[in-house]
Design a protein around this motif. Structure first.
Motif, PDB file in Angstrom:
ATOM      1  N   SER A  20      11.959   2.303   7.493  1.00  0.00           N
ATOM      2  CA  SER A  20      10.888   1.612   6.777  1.00  0.00           C
ATOM      3  C   SER A  20      11.100   1.708   5.272  1.00  0.00           C
ATOM      4  O   SER A  20      11.400   2.784   4.736  1.00  0.00           O
ATOM      5  N   LEU A  21      10.946   0.574   4.586  1.00  0.00           N
ATOM      6  CA  LEU A  21      11.105   0.525   3.137  1.00  0.00           C
ATOM      7  C   LEU A  21       9.756   0.545   2.421  1.00  0.00           C
ATOM      8  O   LEU A  21       9.543   1.328   1.510  1.00  0.00           O
ATOM      9  N   ILE A  22       8.852  -0.336   2.861  1.00  0.00           N
ATOM     10  CA  ILE A  22       7.520  -0.420   2.265  1.00  0.00           C
ATOM     11  C   ILE A  22       6.507  -0.690   3.375  1.00  0.00           C
ATOM     12  O   ILE A  22       6.877  -1.068   4.489  1.00  0.00           O
ATOM     13  N   ILE A  50       0.813  -1.216   0.000  1.00  0.00           N
ATOM     14  CA  ILE A  50       0.000   0.000   0.000  1.00  0.00           C
ATOM     15  C   ILE A  50       0.851   1.273   0.000  1.00  0.00           C
ATOM     16  O   ILE A  50       0.314   2.353  -0.201  1.00  0.00           O
ATOM     17  N   GLU A  51       2.150   1.129   0.231  1.00  0.00           N
ATOM     18  CA  GLU A  51       3.013   2.320   0.195  1.00  0.00           C
ATOM     19  C   GLU A  51       4.458   1.891  -0.027  1.00  0.00           C
ATOM     20  O   GLU A  51       4.935   0.941   0.607  1.00  0.00           O
ATOM     21  N   LYS A  68       5.807  -1.851  -6.741  1.00  0.00           N
ATOM     22  CA  LYS A  68       5.063  -0.589  -6.727  1.00  0.00           C
ATOM     23  C   LYS A  68       3.797  -0.782  -5.902  1.00  0.00           C
ATOM     24  O   LYS A  68       3.432  -1.917  -5.525  1.00  0.00           O
ATOM     25  N   VAL A  69       3.118   0.320  -5.618  1.00  0.00           N
ATOM     26  CA  VAL A  69       1.868   0.261  -4.859  1.00  0.00           C
ATOM     27  C   VAL A  69       0.837  -0.555  -5.629  1.00  0.00           C
ATOM     28  O   VAL A  69       0.660  -0.384  -6.831  1.00  0.00           O
ATOM     29  N   SER A 114       9.868 -12.278  -1.710  1.00  0.00           N
ATOM     30  CA  SER A 114       9.751 -11.400  -2.881  1.00  0.00           C
ATOM     31  C   SER A 114      10.803 -10.296  -2.807  1.00  0.00           C
ATOM     32  O   SER A 114      11.053  -9.750  -1.735  1.00  0.00           O
ATOM     33  N   PRO A 115      11.407  -9.925  -3.953  1.00  0.00           N
ATOM     34  CA  PRO A 115      12.430  -8.857  -3.929  1.00  0.00           C
ATOM     35  C   PRO A 115      11.800  -7.489  -3.711  1.00  0.00           C
ATOM     36  O   PRO A 115      10.739  -7.185  -4.266  1.00  0.00           O
ATOM     37  N   ILE A 116      12.445  -6.683  -2.892  1.00  0.00           N
ATOM     38  CA  ILE A 116      11.965  -5.326  -2.618  1.00  0.00           C
ATOM     39  C   ILE A 116      12.797  -4.303  -3.388  1.00  0.00           C
ATOM     40  O   ILE A 116      12.254  -3.522  -4.170  1.00  0.00           O
TER      41      ILE A 116
END
Length: 446
Positions: A35-37, A20-21, A62-63, A71-73
């Motif tokens: 914080s990354l995501i 969501i972000e 992405k959002v 999963s890769p960030i």
């Protein structure tokens, strides 16, 4: 230069979680634990922190993406040491503050007062929420996500069925065509009465320009409040609430708790009343197992639990969250107090994992540190009861043996329960049992 691919860590038993972000941006210099995501499930949101300091080189999501553990960030250049990262971050924050200051000092253009919109006729008002197209009850389902294939969605539209009201039987609760057929058959089989057309409906909230009455300021709700608000509304509408009020004499218990403070501090534990309350609640749940149960999704069966995981409402800057202390029946008060301290710290720092907010059987909401006398806590469904605690106070209690009044420390109790599962008599018995356990510390420690 050392480049490292940052992956999604263990986020609990979830195969697909919404992004969501995306907080980090390419070129950002971040510190460890920044914080990354932000991820969101149907119960809560959580931030994924950076495992190392460094510079963001590439972002892989992405959002709106759905991700899972592994999963890769993003790609992170971890060649910088922590001190250099902190220095760069401070310089960036200083530049940002200077820009914001200049922006605030710039003359503001005059904004014309918004004109008042002409009121529309009643027949033109469109509801903001989607009511159930089949059936006689109106339920707010705007926050429920339905998983179905395009063909199934088309089939639902043809029949006028809102998928938010259909329980899926496919893999991962995916809605099948047979689920829609079963839902329609069930709605058509419901008893009908002559006055069903007169059933009350929920009209939409009016849109009001509050600035016409004075100065206003608009701030967005936090993600936690948005999520908890939707869940609280569902719980309040779904479960018929009844609240039983009672009082417990905790004079001796409080004296015992204070006598244990020194030993607790030596072990690095803050011993609060909540740890004793959890022990008392487990004892009451064992005596009255209906309180340690949940209704099945179809409402036809009661699911009894043989484990005792107690949640507690935790106040954070972003809103309320409910961490869960597991296996309370197997722990003493010091072990429970230790779990409470660790979970509370994680909640305030937004580091709670999903599994640390799941699996609760019963919840305690304590406002004792803030104040108040009594309140009606909202049940944390699918649990069937919640205990509210207010501030204790010294009160004169008459002792028939000595025929005198004695100052005693009294704790207000507010027990809300689902009346579909629990009768009023059992609600009173439950609070009476709690009162007995809390008034005699010897019973509590057995």
């Amino acid at each position: 230069m050392a480049i490292e691919k940052i992956l999604v860590p263990d986020i609990g038993n979830f195969d697909s979680v919404d992004v969501i972000e995306v907080i980090a941006k390419i070129g950002d210099v971040i510190k460890k634990d920044d914080s990354l995501i932000t991820l969101e499930t149907d119960k809560a949101s959580m931030d994924i922190p950076a495992p190392h300091a460094g510079t963001v080189k590439e972002i892989f999501l992405k959002v709106g993406d759905k991700i899972k553990q592994g999963s890769p960030i993003l790609m992170l250049d971890v060649g910088l040491d922590e001190k250099k990262v902190e220095t760069k971050t401070e310089i960036k924050e200083t530049k940002t503050e200077i820009k914001e200051t200049k922006k605030e000092e710039a003359p503001k253009a005059s904004i014309p007062e918004p004109s008042r919109p002409a009121p529309e006729p009643p027949q033109k008002i469109k509801p903001q929420h989607t009511p159930a197209p089949i059936g006689d009850s109106v339920v707010d389902a705007t926050n429920k996500k339905s998983h179905a294939s395009p063909s199934v969605r088309k089939f639902a539209r043809e029949l006028g069925v809102n998928l938010a009201f259909v329980q899926g039987s496919g893999p991962k609760n995916r809605i099948l065509e047979s689920d829609i057929q079963s839902y329609v058959k069930g709605e058509l089989a419901r008893p009908r009465t002559d006055n069903m057309g007169n059933a009350p409906t929920v009209i939409p909230m009016p849109i009001i320009d509050f600035s016409q009455y004075g100065e206003i300021e608009t701030k967005p709700l936090s993600k936690i409040k948005k999520l908890s608000g939707a869940n609280l509304h569902r719980n309040w509408v779904t479960a018929p609430h009844v609240t039983q009020f009672d009082e417990a004499d905790i004079t001796d218990l409080e004296a015992f708790r204070k006598s244990m403070q020194v030993d607790a501090e030596k072990k690095g534990v803050k011993l609060t009343l909540l740890a004793f309350l959890m022990k008392a609640c487990v004892n009451a749940l064992k005596t009255y197992p209906n309180f340690n149960a949940s209704l099945s999704a179809d409402g036809d069966q009661l699911i009894y639990k043989s484990y005792y995981n107690i949640g507690f409402a935790c106040d954070t800057p972003d809103g309320l969250v409910v961490p869960v202390v597991r296996d309370v029946h197997q722990k003493d008060v010091l072990a429970i107090a230790k779990d409470l301290g660790e979970l509370s710290a994680k909640a305030r720092e937004r580091k709670l994992k999903m599994e640390e907010m799941q699996g609760g059987c019963f919840t305690i909401s304590s406002l004792g540190g803030i104040g108040g006398t009594k309140f009606t806590p909202i049940i944390n469904c699918p649990e069937v009861a919640i205990l509210g605690i207010s501030r204790s106070s010294m009160e004169p209690i008459y002792d028939p043996k000595t025929k005198t009044f004695e100052a005693r420390l009294i704790l207000p109790l507010s027990l809300s329960y689902d009346h579909r599962v629990i009768d009023g008599a059992d609600g009173a018995r439950f609070t009476s049992h709690l009162r007995m356990m809390l008034s005699d510390v010897r019973r509590l420690l057995l």
